[in-house]
Structures are given as C-alpha cells and as structure tokens.
Scaffold this active site. Structure first.
Site, PDB file in Angstrom:
ATOM      1  CG  ASP A  13      -1.702   1.217   1.433  1.00 33.66           C
ATOM      2  OD1 ASP A  13      -2.403   1.616   0.494  1.00 33.66           O
ATOM      3  OD2 ASP A  13      -1.592   1.808   2.518  1.00 33.66           O
ATOM      4  CG  ASP A  15      -1.856   7.705   0.608  1.00 30.67           C
ATOM      5  OD1 ASP A  15      -0.764   7.851   0.046  1.00 30.67           O
ATOM      6  OD2 ASP A  15      -2.901   8.240   0.219  1.00 30.67           O
ATOM      7  CG  ASP A 173      -1.970   2.106   6.461  1.00 34.47           C
ATOM      8  OD1 ASP A 173      -2.619   3.032   6.991  1.00 34.47           O
ATOM      9  OD2 ASP A 173      -1.959   1.925   5.238  1.00 34.47           O
TER      10      ASP A 173
END
Length: 229
Positions: A13, A15, A173
């Site tokens: 990922d 961001d 995250d």
C-alpha cells in the site's frame, strides 16, 4: 504460522504504509472547503478518512461540515487542483522505507505498489520521493475495476508476476489492505503506525503485525540471488 514461507513477490500500500500523506491531503481538503465557503476540518479528522480513495475522502469531508448538498463534482475539481499543488511537499516517507526497499531489491524480490490513490497523482509523486525504481508494477485508482478492499488489484499483481496466492505478501496499514489480501488469500503484514480509521490494525487479524517498516526483513530473509534471476 509454522509452515515455511514461499514469498516470491511483495506488494505495498502507499498512504500510511510507505508515506505520510495526511499533511498534503489535509491542506487540499481545507482549501477545497474554503472555496466552497464551508467550515474547515482538522488534520486529525482527515487522517481517519484516508483509505478508500479521494472520492470517499471528499464525501466524508463534505458530510462532516454539513456540506453534503455541495456539488460533488465541483468539490472534486477543486480538491484535485489544490492536491496537485500540495501533494509533493505534503507527502513524506516514513522512516527506513528507502533502506528497506533497497534491501528487498537486493534480495531480488519483485515489488508492486497497490493504492487507492488516483493514478494521475502517482508518477510525479513517486519520482519526487525516489520510489519509482522499486516497483515493476504500479496500480492506482482507475487502473483496476475495483478498489481495495476488493481483491481485484491483488489478483492483477499475481497474474502479472505469475504467482500463486500464497507466494504474494501484501503490506498495508488499514483494514482495507488486510481485507483485500485476505479476500485474495494472500499473506498479510499490518503496520501499526499508519491510518486505520482510528482503529488498531490488530483487529483485522493480519498474519504479521509490525511497528516499524524495516521489521519486514525479519520474515523475508535473503533468498539465493540465482534463484530469482
């Protein structure tokens, strides 16, 4: 997990995993709201709205300031214009990202980037952060028919790299990242320092939970270089 890992590639990922993008997203959101003559929002609010793509971020911001009647397309046009100006200065790498990616590249792991961020923002951003050379595949919003948590982006990674599901590790995250990987039956790493709507990443039950990006190296020992050539 006791069985030996057979990780052949890694997808990440963006961001909240590789970069802290909240400052730039916050600035663009605040400028968008100001143009629409709506109340502002805080960095803390924007942080818990990140993860489902720009469209959802804009909708959450409008709803939060009771501005849901504002024309969405007008808001999006303003946001994109302001974010294009703010994205590079307002996005910073998390600690030890480059050194860890360097090591994984030395280990000959193919790497992919899988993000819900619209694809038009990615080339300049990755270049400014010196990330573009690490990823042989970059998938952003608009590159696949469905965004995470749908598994479609990870299916595309596996097809591109020629992998079985248990050969791809996905690092993220948020619960969207973990859900996408679980839906694709891939192994997962959940990072605790990112953006997850104010929730602990442990509630999504990733296979591994790490506090620091470089902890990835503890489960990805150097493979024999010849095996990956």
């Amino acid at each position: 997990m006791t069985q030996p890992l057979d990780i052949q590639a890694i997808a990440f990922d963006l961001d909240g995993t590789l970069v802290d993008s909240v400052p730039g997203l916050t600035l663009a959101t605040q400028q968008m709201l100001a143009q629409l003559s709506l109340p502002s929002v805080t960095k803390e609010q924007v942080k818990i709205w990140v993860g489902n793509g720009i469209d959802m971020l804009i909708k959450r911001a409008l709803a939060a300031v009771n501005g849901s009647d504002a024309p969405f397309e007008l808001a999006k046009e303003a946001f994109n214009r302001y974010y294009d100006d703010a994205i590079e200065e307002g996005t910073q790498l998390f600690p030890n990202v480059l050194t860890t990616l360097d090591k994984l590249q030395q280990y000959h792991y193919p790497m992919a980037l899988v993000t819900n961020k619209p694809k038009q923002f990615l080339p300049a951003l990755l270049k400014s952060l010196k990330l573009e050379s690490y990823f042989s595949l970059v998938l952003g919003g608009g590159d696949v028919i469905k965004l995470k948590p749908h598994p479609a982006p990870l299916y595309q990674v596996m097809a591109t790299f020629g992998l079985f599901h248990d050969q791809l590790l996905f690092v993220g995250d948020s619960k969207n990242d973990i859900s996408a990987a679980k839906n694709a039956q891939c192994l997962t790493v959940g990072l605790t320092y990112g953006y997850n709507y104010g929730e602990s990443i442990t509630t999504s039950n990733p296979d591994y939970v790490f506090d620091h990006f470089e902890d990835l190296l503890t489960i990805l020992p150097s493979p024999k270089a010849e095996a990956r050539k």
